[in-house]
Write a protein that holds these residues in place. Structure first.
Motif, short mmCIF file in Angstrom:
data_model
loop_
_atom_site.label_atom_id
_atom_site.label_comp_id
_atom_site.label_asym_id
_atom_site.label_seq_id
_atom_site.Cartn_x
_atom_site.Cartn_y
_atom_site.Cartn_z
N ARG A 107 17.90 -44.82 7.34
CA ARG A 107 16.61 -44.77 7.67
C ARG A 107 15.69 -43.85 7.48
O ARG A 107 15.13 -43.69 7.48
N THR A 108 16.50 -42.99 8.49
CA THR A 108 15.79 -41.47 9.49
C THR A 108 16.05 -40.68 8.24
O THR A 108 14.56 -40.17 8.02
N HIS A 109 16.74 -40.85 7.62
CA HIS A 109 16.74 -39.95 5.89
C HIS A 109 16.11 -40.67 5.32
O HIS A 109 15.30 -39.64 4.77
N ILE A 110 15.62 -41.78 4.49
CA ILE A 110 15.34 -41.75 3.73
C ILE A 110 13.50 -42.19 4.17
O ILE A 110 13.27 -41.20 3.43
N MET A 111 13.05 -41.64 5.31
CA MET A 111 11.76 -41.87 6.15
C MET A 111 11.68 -40.47 6.05
O MET A 111 10.26 -40.03 4.86
N ALA A 112 12.40 -39.78 6.01
CA ALA A 112 12.04 -38.17 6.18
C ALA A 112 11.62 -37.45 4.57
O ALA A 112 11.29 -36.84 3.82
N ARG A 115 8.63 -39.11 3.95
CA ARG A 115 7.07 -37.88 3.60
C ARG A 115 7.50 -36.62 3.34
O ARG A 115 6.45 -36.65 2.96
N ALA A 116 8.40 -36.61 3.05
CA ALA A 116 8.60 -35.35 2.49
C ALA A 116 8.12 -34.86 0.49
O ALA A 116 7.25 -34.16 0.11
N LEU A 117 8.58 -36.17 0.48
CA LEU A 117 7.41 -36.42 -1.04
C LEU A 117 6.99 -36.96 -1.63
O LEU A 117 5.80 -36.26 -2.26
N GLY A 120 3.46 -36.28 2.65
CA GLY A 120 2.97 -36.58 4.70
C GLY A 120 3.77 -36.75 4.92
O GLY A 120 4.49 -35.93 4.99
N SER A 121 2.56 -35.68 6.54
CA SER A 121 3.49 -35.76 8.50
C SER A 121 3.27 -36.51 9.22
O SER A 121 1.70 -36.20 9.14
N ASP A 122 4.50 -36.44 9.86
CA ASP A 122 3.60 -37.29 11.31
C ASP A 122 4.12 -36.10 12.15
O ASP A 122 3.56 -35.16 11.87
N SER A 123 3.85 -36.30 13.10
CA SER A 123 3.51 -35.22 14.36
C SER A 123 4.73 -34.07 14.24
O SER A 123 6.06 -34.93 13.62
N ALA A 130 13.17 -35.94 12.23
CA ALA A 130 13.82 -37.10 10.82
C ALA A 130 14.25 -36.42 10.34
O ALA A 130 15.10 -36.23 8.72
N ARG A 131 14.06 -35.22 10.11
CA ARG A 131 13.97 -33.84 8.81
C ARG A 131 15.83 -33.91 9.42
O ARG A 131 16.51 -33.22 10.16
N PRO A 132 16.46 -34.52 7.68
CA PRO A 132 18.40 -34.15 7.74
C PRO A 132 18.86 -32.85 7.27
O PRO A 132 18.23 -32.04 7.34
#
Length: 147
Positions: A107-112, A115-117, A120-123, A130-132
């Motif tokens: 799930r964490t990798h999918i969120m990253a 975001r990349a696609l 968007g970027s969070d803090s 989250a970066r794999p």
């Protein structure tokens, strides 16, 4: 006191029906399943969801219970968003499928990836978390490639 026009009431009926449909789909329920739980026909569910038939207060309370929300949720606007119909269906499907993933790392990798696609970027801390990690994977010809 503001007078409510018939067109306003019809719009509310359509909004309630649309939210009902979205929630049903998000939960992975069919119209038949919701109808069975309410002891009504699936055609009646169709009519509620299109706004063709108005939902009574008592029935709305029953529907809310089946769909696991509070009755007032059907009238909220903040959660609805203004996404076009085609993208809202995709979002519902995306959320439903994402919620079925049990592995937190996946799930964490999918969120990253999302975001990349999306650009968007969070803090920065969350993005780093989250970066794999980059790993080497065999290509089948003795060499390896980064993934």
């Amino acid at each position: 006191m503001r007078q409510i026009r018939l067109s306003d009431a019809n719009q509310v009926d359509r909004q309630v029906g649309e939210r009902m449909r979205r929630r049903r789909i998000l939960l992975g329920l069919t119209q038949d399943q919701v109808a069975d739980a309410l002891n009504i026909s699936y055609q009646q569910i169709q009519k509620y969801e299109t706004g063709a038939n108005r939902v009574s207060a008592g029935r709305l309370a029953q529907i809310a219970e089946v769909l696991e929300v509070q009755p007032g949720w059907f009238f909220g606007s903040a959660e609805m968003g203004d996404a076009p119909e085609s993208s809202s269906r995709a979002v519902i499907e995306l959320v439903r499928n994402f919620s079925r993933i049990e592995d937190d790392r996946v799930r964490t990798h999918i969120m990253a990836l999302m975001r990349a696609l999306s650009g968007g970027s969070d803090s920065e801390d969350e993005a780093d978390e989250a970066r794999p990690a980059i790993a080497e994977a065999p290509t089948g010809n003795g060499a390896s490639r980064q993934i």
